[in-house]
Motif scaffolding. Structure first.
Motif, PDB file in Angstrom:
ATOM      1  N   VAL A  28     -26.346 -12.442 110.139  1.00  0.00           N
ATOM      2  CA  VAL A  28     -27.690 -11.911 109.872  1.00  0.00           C
ATOM      3  C   VAL A  28     -28.235 -12.474 108.560  1.00  0.00           C
ATOM      4  CG1 VAL A  28     -29.012  -9.810 109.433  1.00  0.00           C
ATOM      5  CG2 VAL A  28     -27.239  -9.819 111.191  1.00  0.00           C
ATOM      6  N   GLY A  29     -27.390 -12.528 107.538  1.00  0.00           N
ATOM      7  CA  GLY A  29     -27.827 -13.082 106.263  1.00  0.00           C
ATOM      8  C   GLY A  29     -28.126 -14.566 106.338  1.00  0.00           C
ATOM      9  N   MET A  30     -27.365 -15.312 107.141  1.00  0.00           N
ATOM     10  CA  MET A  30     -27.618 -16.744 107.291  1.00  0.00           C
ATOM     11  C   MET A  30     -28.925 -16.999 108.034  1.00  0.00           C
ATOM     12  SD  MET A  30     -25.203 -18.434 105.768  1.00  0.00           S
ATOM     13  CE  MET A  30     -25.246 -20.058 106.510  1.00  0.00           C
ATOM     14  N   ASP A  31     -29.251 -16.150 109.001  1.00  0.00           N
ATOM     15  CA  ASP A  31     -30.546 -16.279 109.676  1.00  0.00           C
ATOM     16  C   ASP A  31     -31.693 -16.141 108.687  1.00  0.00           C
ATOM     17  OD1 ASP A  31     -29.689 -16.795 112.259  1.00  0.00           O
ATOM     18  OD2 ASP A  31     -29.417 -14.672 112.730  1.00  0.00           O
ATOM     19  N   ALA A  32     -31.575 -15.161 107.766  1.00  0.00           N
ATOM     20  CA  ALA A  32     -32.623 -14.975 106.761  1.00  0.00           C
ATOM     21  C   ALA A  32     -32.668 -16.130 105.772  1.00  0.00           C
ATOM     22  CB  ALA A  32     -32.403 -13.654 106.020  1.00  0.00           C
ATOM     23  N   ALA A  33     -31.510 -16.710 105.466  1.00  0.00           N
ATOM     24  CA  ALA A  33     -31.467 -17.800 104.489  1.00  0.00           C
ATOM     25  C   ALA A  33     -32.097 -19.074 105.029  1.00  0.00           C
ATOM     26  CB  ALA A  33     -30.022 -18.057 104.062  1.00  0.00           C
ATOM     27  N   PHE A  34     -31.959 -19.330 106.326  1.00  0.00           N
ATOM     28  CA  PHE A  34     -32.450 -20.584 106.911  1.00  0.00           C
ATOM     29  C   PHE A  34     -33.606 -20.353 107.881  1.00  0.00           C
ATOM     30  CE2 PHE A  34     -28.130 -21.582 105.608  1.00  0.00           C
ATOM     31  CZ  PHE A  34     -28.290 -22.816 104.992  1.00  0.00           C
ATOM     32  N   LYS A  35     -34.340 -19.247 107.707  1.00  0.00           N
ATOM     33  CA  LYS A  35     -35.459 -18.991 108.617  1.00  0.00           C
ATOM     34  C   LYS A  35     -36.598 -19.981 108.403  1.00  0.00           C
ATOM     35  CE  LYS A  35     -37.745 -15.631 105.583  1.00  0.00           C
ATOM     36  NZ  LYS A  35     -38.274 -14.249 105.477  1.00  0.00           N
ATOM     37  N   ASP A  36     -36.704 -20.561 107.196  1.00  0.00           N
ATOM     38  CA  ASP A  36     -37.771 -21.519 106.908  1.00  0.00           C
ATOM     39  C   ASP A  36     -37.319 -22.962 107.067  1.00  0.00           C
ATOM     40  OD1 ASP A  36     -39.472 -19.414 106.291  1.00  0.00           O
ATOM     41  OD2 ASP A  36     -38.899 -19.412 104.172  1.00  0.00           O
ATOM     42  N   SER A  37     -36.124 -23.177 107.559  1.00  0.00           N
ATOM     43  CA  SER A  37     -35.606 -24.536 107.741  1.00  0.00           C
ATOM     44  C   SER A  37     -35.693 -24.896 109.218  1.00  0.00           C
ATOM     45  CB  SER A  37     -34.157 -24.633 107.251  1.00  0.00           C
ATOM     46  OG  SER A  37     -34.079 -24.319 105.869  1.00  0.00           O
ATOM     47  N   PRO A  38     -36.637 -25.746 109.607  1.00  0.00           N
ATOM     48  CA  PRO A  38     -36.773 -26.074 111.036  1.00  0.00           C
ATOM     49  C   PRO A  38     -35.618 -26.890 111.583  1.00  0.00           C
ATOM     50  CG  PRO A  38     -38.235 -27.440 109.719  1.00  0.00           C
ATOM     51  CD  PRO A  38     -37.639 -26.445 108.782  1.00  0.00           C
ATOM     52  N   GLY A  39     -34.841 -27.505 110.718  1.00  0.00           N
ATOM     53  CA  GLY A  39     -33.758 -28.353 111.191  1.00  0.00           C
ATOM     54  C   GLY A  39     -32.421 -27.658 111.302  1.00  0.00           C
ATOM     55  N   VAL A  40     -32.374 -26.311 111.113  1.00  0.00           N
ATOM     56  CA  VAL A  40     -31.111 -25.575 111.154  1.00  0.00           C
ATOM     57  C   VAL A  40     -31.279 -24.351 112.042  1.00  0.00           C
ATOM     58  CG1 VAL A  40     -29.407 -24.291 109.813  1.00  0.00           C
ATOM     59  CG2 VAL A  40     -30.412 -26.368 108.875  1.00  0.00           C
ATOM     60  N   VAL A  41     -30.325 -24.131 112.930  1.00  0.00           N
ATOM     61  CA  VAL A  41     -30.274 -22.947 113.786  1.00  0.00           C
ATOM     62  C   VAL A  41     -28.911 -22.295 113.596  1.00  0.00           C
ATOM     63  CG1 VAL A  41     -30.317 -22.072 116.147  1.00  0.00           C
ATOM     64  CG2 VAL A  41     -31.876 -23.895 115.469  1.00  0.00           C
ATOM     65  N   VAL A  42     -28.907 -20.981 113.342  1.00  0.00           N
ATOM     66  CA  VAL A  42     -27.665 -20.236 113.134  1.00  0.00           C
ATOM     67  C   VAL A  42     -27.329 -19.492 114.419  1.00  0.00           C
ATOM     68  CG1 VAL A  42     -26.506 -18.463 111.774  1.00  0.00           C
ATOM     69  CG2 VAL A  42     -28.175 -19.984 110.681  1.00  0.00           C
ATOM     70  N   GLU A  43     -26.128 -19.711 114.915  1.00  0.00           N
ATOM     71  CA  GLU A  43     -25.641 -19.045 116.128  1.00  0.00           C
ATOM     72  C   GLU A  43     -24.390 -18.251 115.762  1.00  0.00           C
ATOM     73  OE1 GLU A  43     -23.907 -20.288 120.533  1.00  0.00           O
ATOM     74  OE2 GLU A  43     -25.453 -21.528 119.585  1.00  0.00           O
TER      75      GLU A  43
END
Length: 410
Positions: free
Chosen positions: A130-145
């Motif tokens: 959940v924290g990683m989703d918030a950290a990279f929500k503005d990065s279009p080149g990264v998806v957290v699964e």
């Protein structure tokens, strides 16, 4: 004394005694009757003067027996004319404040070829995801699964087989990086091929070390970067001591398999190393990081946990994790113009002491010739120091003595 005189004196005494006792009796009756209850209606209907000393002996003096009659309700009465109110100027209606406009933040659209970060583990790994989703929500080149199982670990493979599930997740996601957070549920007896091993025994640590190495090699053998996140401190001193031992094991084994250990311990303890419930978030504000059970993390705690993992992730992914990335191909590389070739320079001879014949500085010219020597030349060549200006502190010359005027006497 004659008998008539004595009789007269006795009569006077009797008369005054009678008057005295009569006055006392009258006063007594007045006091008694004044103490008796008076009918309320009679008391309200009578009007009397203010009481004086005479009322004490003779009772109250009333003005009239009955109060004046109230005017009949049927009698015509003159109604006062209603007073007209001056028309007040209409106040200008105050404009209503406009409702605040709530601007909804649009979610950044992820690229079709965005790199995937696979997060696996127990309940702490779920919060990390959940924290990683918030950290990279503005990065279009990264998806957290994220794939997490709350009560799972490496000890109870009969409950949840992580080695088998990890292979399945990597085959499906094709991740660019794998992040593991396990160990919080592994403080229990382990069943091995030899038998049962109790927690904290040498046999338990040996088997657990083997499982950690095998689990990490599943990732590094595919040439995928591996980050193993350490455990935080807990409210229970026993759990905290076990977390310290497991973190040492994780750190050592990640070095052997080619992974990287992420230490988050300092973010969830005080300066003295004690467990804390409230601490600084990623912005330096004091917030609640842990829940009331002393084990789980709050929303701010999850974001802080991801803050420690975010740094090595951005370092490994590089420009792919940038929020300004548009696409992941060579087409977004900056255009570099051909560098113009500078003009040809004649070679300089290494044996020329004057550097290709040059003996003067650029723009140099001859110094002007002076007929007198400068103060520098006088000091260096002749050893003479120029005289200081008159009146300066280093001017030791005596002022000339004026001659005295001669006076002639005739």
């Amino acid at each position: 004394m004659p008998a008539d005189a004595r009789l007269l004196i006795m009569r006077k005494r009797v008369h005054w005694a009678t008057l005295r006792w009569g006055a006392i009796g009258t006063a007594t009756l007045v006091l008694v009757f004044s103490a008796l209850p008076v009918h309320v209606a009679d008391a309200q209907e009578r009007y009397y003067y203010r009481r004086s000393i005479l009322d004490f002996f003779f009772g109250r003096r009333y003005i009239q027996e009955y109060p004046p009659q109230a005017p009949s309700q049927n009698a015509p009465q003159r109604q006062p004319a209603p007073r007209r109110k001056a028309p007040s100027p209409k106040a200008a209606a105050a404009p209503r404040p406009a409702a605040p406009v709530v601007v909804e933040e649009k979610a950044v659209e992820k690229l079709a070829n965005a790199q995937k970060i696979l997060v696996v583990g127990d309940f702490l790994a779920g919060g990390l995801g959940v924290g990683m989703d918030a950290a990279f929500k503005d990065s279009p080149g990264v998806v957290v699964e994220t794939h997490s199982n709350v009560a799972s670990g490496l000890v109870r493979d009969d409950y949840y087989d992580w080695p088998q599930q990890l292979t399945k997740f990597m085959d499906e996601a094709k991740p660019a990086m794998v992040i593991v957070m396990l160990g919080a549920n592994d403080r229990q007896q382990m069943v091995t091929d030899i038998g049962k091993e109790k927690f904290r025994t040498d046999g338990w640590y040996a088997e657990y070390q083997r499982r950690v190495v095998a689990f990490g090699q599943q990732v590094t053998s595919r040439k995928i970067p591996l980050l193993w996140v350490g455990l935080p401190a807990f409210d229970s001193p026993a759990m905290t001591a076990d977390a310290v031992q497991l973190n040492q094991l994780f750190r050592k084994q990640m070095e052997s398999v080619g992974g990287e250990f992420v230490d988050i311990w300092d973010g969830f303890v005080s300066e003295g190393g004690d467990f804390i419930v409230t601490g600084s978030d990623i912005n330096g504000q004091q917030v609640r990081l842990r829940t009331s059970d002393g084990i789980n993390l709050t929303e701010a705690g999850r974001r802080k946990l991801a803050f420690y993992v975010e740094k090595p992730v951005r370092r490994i992914l590089g420009v792919q994790a940038s929020p300004d990335l548009v696409r992941l191909d060579t087409g977004n590389a900056p255009v570099i113009d051909a560098v113009a070739m500078p003009g040809r320079t004649e070679p300089i001879s290494l044996s020329d002491p004057n550097l290709d014949g040059g003996a003067e500085l650029l723009g140099g010219r001859a110094l002007p010739v002076s007929a007198t020597k400068s103060p520098r030349d006088l000091l260096v060549q002749d050893g003479e120091m120029a005289a200081p200006p008159v009146g300066r502190v280093d001017d030791y010359r005596m002022a000339p003595v004026k001659p005295t005027a001669q006076v002639t006497i005739k």
